[in-house]
Design a protein around this motif. Structure first.
Motif, PDB file in Angstrom:
ATOM      1  N   ALA A  75     -85.611 -52.923 -90.338  1.00 11.37           N
ATOM      2  CA  ALA A  75     -86.719 -53.473 -89.559  1.00 11.37           C
ATOM      3  C   ALA A  75     -86.710 -52.913 -88.150  1.00 11.37           C
ATOM      4  N   THR A  76     -85.509 -52.642 -87.620  1.00 11.85           N
ATOM      5  CA  THR A  76     -85.383 -52.088 -86.271  1.00 11.85           C
ATOM      6  C   THR A  76     -85.460 -50.575 -86.272  1.00 11.85           C
ATOM      7  N   PHE A  77     -84.900 -49.943 -87.304  1.00  8.74           N
ATOM      8  CA  PHE A  77     -84.847 -48.482 -87.412  1.00  8.74           C
ATOM      9  C   PHE A  77     -85.510 -48.063 -88.722  1.00  8.74           C
ATOM     10  N   PRO A  78     -86.844 -48.079 -88.797  1.00 11.75           N
ATOM     11  CA  PRO A  78     -87.534 -47.805 -90.066  1.00 11.75           C
ATOM     12  C   PRO A  78     -87.299 -46.398 -90.604  1.00 11.75           C
ATOM     13  N   ASP A  79     -86.862 -45.464 -89.739  1.00 16.00           N
ATOM     14  CA  ASP A  79     -86.570 -44.111 -90.231  1.00 16.00           C
ATOM     15  C   ASP A  79     -85.181 -44.014 -90.841  1.00 16.00           C
ATOM     16  N   GLY A  80     -84.419 -45.136 -90.820  1.00 12.61           N
ATOM     17  CA  GLY A  80     -83.103 -45.156 -91.442  1.00 12.61           C
ATOM     18  C   GLY A  80     -82.001 -44.543 -90.612  1.00 12.61           C
ATOM     19  N   LEU A  81     -82.283 -44.227 -89.339  1.00 15.70           N
ATOM     20  CA  LEU A  81     -81.279 -43.662 -88.442  1.00 15.70           C
ATOM     21  C   LEU A  81     -80.953 -44.691 -87.361  1.00 15.70           C
ATOM     22  N   VAL A  82     -79.701 -45.077 -87.285  1.00 18.44           N
ATOM     23  CA  VAL A  82     -79.257 -46.143 -86.382  1.00 18.44           C
ATOM     24  C   VAL A  82     -78.600 -45.530 -85.155  1.00 18.44           C
ATOM     25  N   GLU A  83     -79.055 -45.931 -83.969  1.00 16.45           N
ATOM     26  CA  GLU A  83     -78.402 -45.493 -82.736  1.00 16.45           C
ATOM     27  C   GLU A  83     -77.339 -46.530 -82.355  1.00 16.45           C
ATOM     28  N   GLU A  84     -76.086 -46.192 -82.613  1.00  9.29           N
ATOM     29  CA  GLU A  84     -74.973 -47.044 -82.225  1.00  9.29           C
ATOM     30  C   GLU A  84     -74.628 -46.749 -80.764  1.00  9.29           C
ATOM     31  N   VAL A  85     -74.540 -47.779 -79.957  1.00  7.18           N
ATOM     32  CA  VAL A  85     -74.217 -47.614 -78.537  1.00  7.18           C
ATOM     33  C   VAL A  85     -72.878 -48.293 -78.271  1.00  7.18           C
ATOM     34  N   TYR A  86     -71.981 -47.561 -77.628  1.00  5.11           N
ATOM     35  CA  TYR A  86     -70.631 -48.051 -77.381  1.00  5.11           C
ATOM     36  C   TYR A  86     -70.287 -48.012 -75.905  1.00  5.11           C
ATOM     37  N   ASP A  87     -69.502 -48.992 -75.477  1.00  4.47           N
ATOM     38  CA  ASP A  87     -68.807 -48.955 -74.201  1.00  4.47           C
ATOM     39  C   ASP A  87     -67.330 -48.769 -74.512  1.00  4.47           C
ATOM     40  N   VAL A  88     -66.789 -47.614 -74.149  1.00  5.79           N
ATOM     41  CA  VAL A  88     -65.360 -47.396 -74.333  1.00  5.79           C
ATOM     42  C   VAL A  88     -64.630 -48.051 -73.167  1.00  5.79           C
ATOM     43  N   VAL A  89     -63.823 -49.058 -73.470  1.00  2.75           N
ATOM     44  CA  VAL A  89     -63.005 -49.719 -72.456  1.00  2.75           C
ATOM     45  C   VAL A  89     -61.698 -48.941 -72.346  1.00  2.75           C
ATOM     46  N   LEU A  90     -61.435 -48.398 -71.157  1.00  2.00           N
ATOM     47  CA  LEU A  90     -60.255 -47.564 -70.923  1.00  2.00           C
ATOM     48  C   LEU A  90     -59.350 -48.214 -69.883  1.00  2.00           C
ATOM     49  N   ILE A  91     -58.066 -48.255 -70.163  1.00  4.28           N
ATOM     50  CA  ILE A  91     -57.063 -48.736 -69.236  1.00  4.28           C
ATOM     51  C   ILE A  91     -55.983 -47.653 -69.128  1.00  4.28           C
ATOM     52  N   VAL A  92     -55.639 -47.273 -67.908  1.00  5.08           N
ATOM     53  CA  VAL A  92     -54.598 -46.277 -67.693  1.00  5.08           C
ATOM     54  C   VAL A  92     -53.550 -46.852 -66.751  1.00  5.08           C
ATOM     55  N   ALA A  93     -52.302 -46.866 -67.204  1.00  7.45           N
ATOM     56  CA  ALA A  93     -51.164 -47.300 -66.393  1.00  7.45           C
ATOM     57  C   ALA A  93     -50.214 -46.123 -66.233  1.00  7.45           C
ATOM     58  N   THR A  94     -49.669 -45.944 -65.047  1.00  6.37           N
ATOM     59  CA  THR A  94     -48.772 -44.812 -64.765  1.00  6.37           C
ATOM     60  C   THR A  94     -47.365 -45.306 -64.497  1.00  6.37           C
ATOM     61  N   ARG A  95     -46.400 -44.634 -65.109  1.00  8.53           N
ATOM     62  CA  ARG A  95     -45.001 -44.963 -64.826  1.00  8.53           C
ATOM     63  C   ARG A  95     -44.614 -44.407 -63.464  1.00  8.53           C
ATOM     64  N   PRO A  96     -44.004 -45.227 -62.609  1.00  3.77           N
ATOM     65  CA  PRO A  96     -43.576 -44.736 -61.278  1.00  3.77           C
ATOM     66  C   PRO A  96     -42.589 -43.577 -61.401  1.00  3.77           C
TER      67      PRO A  96
ATOM     68  N   LEU B  43     -43.099 -57.623 -67.194  1.00  7.80           N
ATOM     69  CA  LEU B  43     -43.567 -56.857 -66.043  1.00  7.80           C
ATOM     70  C   LEU B  43     -44.837 -56.126 -66.434  1.00  7.80           C
ATOM     71  N   ARG B  44     -45.949 -56.488 -65.818  1.00  6.14           N
ATOM     72  CA  ARG B  44     -47.210 -55.829 -66.123  1.00  6.14           C
ATOM     73  C   ARG B  44     -47.345 -54.573 -65.250  1.00  6.14           C
ATOM     74  N   PRO B  45     -47.564 -53.427 -65.859  1.00  9.07           N
ATOM     75  CA  PRO B  45     -47.658 -52.196 -65.061  1.00  9.07           C
ATOM     76  C   PRO B  45     -48.939 -52.164 -64.240  1.00  9.07           C
ATOM     77  N   ASP B  46     -48.872 -51.500 -63.097  1.00 10.12           N
ATOM     78  CA  ASP B  46     -50.089 -51.254 -62.327  1.00 10.12           C
ATOM     79  C   ASP B  46     -51.021 -50.399 -63.171  1.00 10.12           C
ATOM     80  N   HIS B  47     -52.297 -50.733 -63.169  1.00  8.10           N
ATOM     81  CA  HIS B  47     -53.216 -49.998 -64.026  1.00  8.10           C
ATOM     82  C   HIS B  47     -54.617 -49.970 -63.421  1.00  8.10           C
ATOM     83  N   THR B  48     -55.393 -49.027 -63.906  1.00  3.79           N
ATOM     84  CA  THR B  48     -56.788 -48.893 -63.510  1.00  3.79           C
ATOM     85  C   THR B  48     -57.650 -48.989 -64.750  1.00  3.79           C
ATOM     86  N   HIS B  49     -58.936 -49.205 -64.535  1.00  5.08           N
ATOM     87  CA  HIS B  49     -59.853 -49.571 -65.613  1.00  5.08           C
ATOM     88  C   HIS B  49     -61.147 -48.772 -65.463  1.00  5.08           C
TER      89      HIS B  49
END
Length: 258
Positions: free
Chosen positions: A237-258, A186-192
C-alpha cells in the motif's frame, strides 16, 4: 529480558545464517569515515578484530577499507556461513566476554550488531586488555529511522504483535548508546555519532530481513508467516511498485584505550 531469553535470541541466528547473509543491510562508507575520525586513526593497515562477525558483512567492508582483519564468532551456523563467504579471512571461535587473543594485540576492536549480546562487566575489560594503547573499540548498530512514518507504523505493528517489551526486532532493545557500558565497573571514555543512510530493496528482501531478526526466528515459521503475510499488504500500500526504501540510523560508539 531474562538471561535465558537473551541467550536463546543470541543462538537463534545459527539456523538462519544464509537468510541473514542474503537479506540483512550492509553499512555505508560514511560509517567507516566516522570511525576513523572518532578514533583518530585509519583502518587501513590496522590490526582489526571484528567480534561477533556473524556472516561477515562488516568484516568484508573492513577488509575492503584496508584493515588486516581477524574475525571472532561464537555461533556454529554463522561461522560456517562466514567461511563460505570469506574463506581468506582468519576466523577464531569465541565471544566478546572471553576473547581468544593476546594482550595489546589489536588496533581496533569492532562490534557490528553484536555488542548487546555481551556482558559489559566482562567485555569492557576484555576489550581494554586486547587493545593496544591508543587503540579503539567501535560499536555500531543499524537502527530503524523512527521519524520515517512508514517505519514508525511498522514498528508499532511489531510491538502490537509481540506485546510490551518483547516487541522490538532489535536484539538489544532500547537506546543502545545510553546503555552500552551498563554493568561495567569502569566505563571507558567514549564518543557517539549517528549516521543516516538508506537502501532500496524488493519487498521480498525486506520481509526476509525482518524475518531474520531473533524475535521472529524464535517465534517459528507459522507465527512469522502470519505476520509477514499481513505486513506485505501494508508495504504494498505504501510502495505499490514493490520496492521498499529502508532508512537506517547507524548508532556508533567509539571508545579509545589510553
Amino acid at each position: 529480558m531474562t538471561t535465558s531469553a537473551h541467550t536463546a535470541r543470541a543462538r537463534s541466528f545459527n539456523a538462519a545464517a544464509a537468510q541473514y547473509a542474503a537479506n540483512r543491510p550492509s553499512y555505508p562508507p560514511a560509517l567507516f569515515d566516522a570511525i576513523e575520525e572518532l578514533a583518530g586513526r585509519r583502518l587501513a593497515g590496522s590490526r582489526t578484530v571484528d567480534v561477533g562477525a556473524g556472516t561477515g558483512i562488516a568484516t568484508a567492508l573492513l577488509t575492503a577499507r584496508g584493515a588486516d582483519v581477524i574475525a571472532v564468532e561464537p555461533g556454529d551456523g554463522m561461522a560456517a556461513q562466514f567461511r563460505r563467504t570469506l574463506p581468506g579471512v582468519p576466523l577464531l571461535r569465541g565471544d566478546g566476554n572471553a576473547l581468544p587473543l593476546a594482550d595489546a594485540s589489536a588496533d581496533f576492536l569492532t562490534y557490528a550488531q553484536a555488542w548487546h549480546w555481551t556482558d559489559p562487566a566482562r567485555s569492557v575489560p576484555e576489550a581494554m586488555r586486547v587493545l593496544r594503547p591508543g587503540g579503539a573499540l567501535a560499536l555500531w548498530w543499524n537502527t530503524d529511522a523512527a521519524d520515517v512514518p512508514w517505519i514508525a507504523e511498522q514498528s508499532e505493528r511489531v510491538r502490537r504483535y509481540f506485546g510490551g517489551e518483547h516487541g522490538s526486532k532489535q536484539g538489544g532493545g532500547g537506546t543502545r548508546g545510553d546503555a552500552a557500558f551498563g554493568g561495567a565497573v569502569l566505563r571507558p571514555d567514549h564518543t557517539h555519532r549517528v549516521v543516516r543512510w538508506s537502501r532500496t530493496v524488493p519487498v521480498d528482501t525486506h520481509l526476509a530481513n525482518i524475518g531474520s531478526h531473533s524475535i521472529f526466528l524464535l517465534l517459528g515459521e507459522e507465527g512469522t508467516s502470519t505476520f509477514l503475510a499481513e505486513e506485505r499488504g501494508h508495504l504494498l500500500a505504501t510502495f505499490p511498485d514493490g520496492l521498499v526504501e529502508e532508512v537506517y540510523d547507524v548508532v556508533l560508539i567509539v571508545a579509545t584505550r589510553p
